[in-house]
Motif scaffolding. Structure first.
Motif, short mmCIF file in Angstrom:
data_model
loop_
_atom_site.label_atom_id
_atom_site.label_comp_id
_atom_site.label_asym_id
_atom_site.label_seq_id
_atom_site.Cartn_x
_atom_site.Cartn_y
_atom_site.Cartn_z
N SER A 4 0.63 -1.13 -0.18
CA SER A 4 0.15 0.08 0.04
C SER A 4 0.83 1.11 -0.06
CB SER A 4 -0.79 -0.05 1.29
OG SER A 4 -1.74 1.13 1.30
N LEU A 5 1.90 1.17 0.80
CA LEU A 5 2.91 2.33 0.83
C LEU A 5 3.43 2.73 -0.39
CD1 LEU A 5 4.09 4.57 2.48
CD2 LEU A 5 5.81 2.95 3.36
N ALA A 6 4.08 1.67 -1.15
CA ALA A 6 4.84 1.75 -2.46
C ALA A 6 3.70 2.33 -3.32
CB ALA A 6 5.10 0.25 -2.88
N ALA A 7 2.53 1.66 -3.57
CA ALA A 7 1.64 2.32 -4.50
C ALA A 7 1.31 3.85 -4.44
CB ALA A 7 0.42 1.39 -4.29
N ALA A 8 1.19 4.05 -3.17
CA ALA A 8 0.82 5.49 -2.82
C ALA A 8 2.23 6.46 -3.06
CB ALA A 8 0.56 5.82 -1.26
N LEU A 9 3.11 5.76 -2.93
CA LEU A 9 4.47 6.64 -3.23
C LEU A 9 4.47 6.88 -4.80
CD1 LEU A 9 7.05 7.87 -2.49
CD2 LEU A 9 8.13 5.64 -2.74
N PHE A 10 4.30 5.57 -5.43
CA PHE A 10 4.28 5.68 -6.94
C PHE A 10 3.12 6.83 -7.48
CE2 PHE A 10 6.03 1.47 -6.80
CZ PHE A 10 7.40 1.74 -7.10
N ALA A 11 1.95 6.89 -6.84
CA ALA A 11 0.93 7.86 -7.28
C ALA A 11 1.33 9.12 -6.69
CB ALA A 11 -0.38 7.48 -6.45
N ILE A 12 1.90 9.49 -5.86
CA ILE A 12 2.33 10.90 -5.55
C ILE A 12 3.41 11.20 -6.61
CG2 ILE A 12 3.47 12.23 -3.86
CD1 ILE A 12 1.98 10.33 -1.65
N ILE A 13 4.41 10.31 -6.65
CA ILE A 13 5.47 10.79 -7.52
C ILE A 13 4.82 11.06 -9.02
CG2 ILE A 13 7.48 9.82 -8.87
CD1 ILE A 13 8.17 8.47 -6.13
N SER A 14 3.96 10.38 -9.53
CA SER A 14 3.35 10.37 -10.96
C SER A 14 2.73 12.12 -10.92
CB SER A 14 2.45 9.25 -11.12
OG SER A 14 1.15 9.33 -10.56
N ILE A 15 2.01 12.32 -9.97
CA ILE A 15 1.46 13.74 -9.80
C ILE A 15 2.40 14.52 -9.75
CG2 ILE A 15 -0.05 15.23 -8.48
CD1 ILE A 15 -1.38 12.69 -7.36
N LEU A 56 -2.89 3.28 -4.03
CA LEU A 56 -2.89 4.03 -5.15
C LEU A 56 -4.22 5.30 -4.78
CD1 LEU A 56 -2.90 1.87 -8.38
CD2 LEU A 56 -1.26 3.87 -7.67
N ALA A 57 -5.09 5.08 -4.45
CA ALA A 57 -6.30 5.85 -3.90
C ALA A 57 -5.89 6.90 -3.15
CB ALA A 57 -7.41 5.05 -3.46
N THR A 58 -4.94 6.32 -2.04
CA THR A 58 -4.68 7.34 -1.02
C THR A 58 -3.50 8.52 -1.59
OG1 THR A 58 -4.89 5.49 0.60
CG2 THR A 58 -3.47 7.26 1.41
N GLY A 59 -2.55 7.75 -2.34
CA GLY A 59 -1.63 8.44 -3.12
C GLY A 59 -2.20 9.70 -3.71
N PHE A 60 -3.16 9.31 -4.70
CA PHE A 60 -3.83 10.30 -5.57
C PHE A 60 -4.88 11.14 -4.74
CE2 PHE A 60 -2.54 7.51 -9.22
CZ PHE A 60 -2.14 8.17 -9.86
N GLY A 61 -4.90 11.11 -3.37
CA GLY A 61 -5.86 11.89 -2.55
C GLY A 61 -7.18 11.52 -2.51
#
Length: 168
Positions: free
Chosen positions: A53-64, A125-130
């Motif tokens: 979950s943390l890795a997916a959130a990180l990838f989402a934030i980095i992509s933004i 991903l959902a968390t990372g994208f907000g």
């Protein structure tokens, strides 16, 4: 020294406290699913689900952030597509989840744990994208499904649950 500090804390589209809150949220939400798996003594438990979950959130934030980086926005030839990040995370987590699934003595085992890992990636991903409400709802739904339906399967007979999804 100023250049080093500026490089370590670049301008960000998302404010750093929000980024850290999203990452912490991914840890908490992934941990809830992992806790249920850990409590049932499955191989991918608390830490694994948190890391997914943390890795997916990180990838989402980095992509933004990458979409708005000065080097990428200046050149019309360079295109950053956040959907590719979602596809990559989905494929990567699916690969990890597939590793959890084994066929032994005519039974499939680890299918539910693999699905939980895949869902943890989606929640990250959902968390990372907000998209906090979506991430929280998916987490609550997952814990309810894993816990409540696990109890129902146990009441109906432990063999029935193990035949349908490989776990009890």
């Amino acid at each position: 020294m100023d250049l080093v500090l500026a490089d370590m804390f670049p301008e960000s589209r998302i404010h750093y406290p929000v980024i850290f809150a999203r990452l912490f949220g991914a840890i908490l939400l992934g941990g809830l699913i992992g806790f249920e798996r850990e409590a049932r003594d499955h191989p991918a438990g608390f830490r694994t689900h948190i890391l997914v979950s943390l890795a997916a959130a990180l990838f989402a934030i980095i992509s933004i952030e990458a979409v708005h980086m000065p080097g990428f926005t200046d050149d019309p030839q360079v295109r950053i597509d956040p959907l590719r990040v979602i596809e990559a995370v989905t494929a990567g987590v699916a690969f990890l989840a597939a590793g959890m699934i084994v066929f032994s003595r005519g039974r499939v085992k680890g299918l539910t744990t693999g699905a939980g890992m895949w869902l943890s990636g989606g929640i990250g991903l959902a968390t990372g994208f907000g998209y906090w409400p979506i991430a929280v709802f998916a987490t609550v739904a997952a814990v309810c499904v894993l816990y409540a339906f696990g109890k129902i399967e146990k009441k109906l007979g432990s063999d029935q649950g193990s035949k349908s999804n490989g776990e009890q």
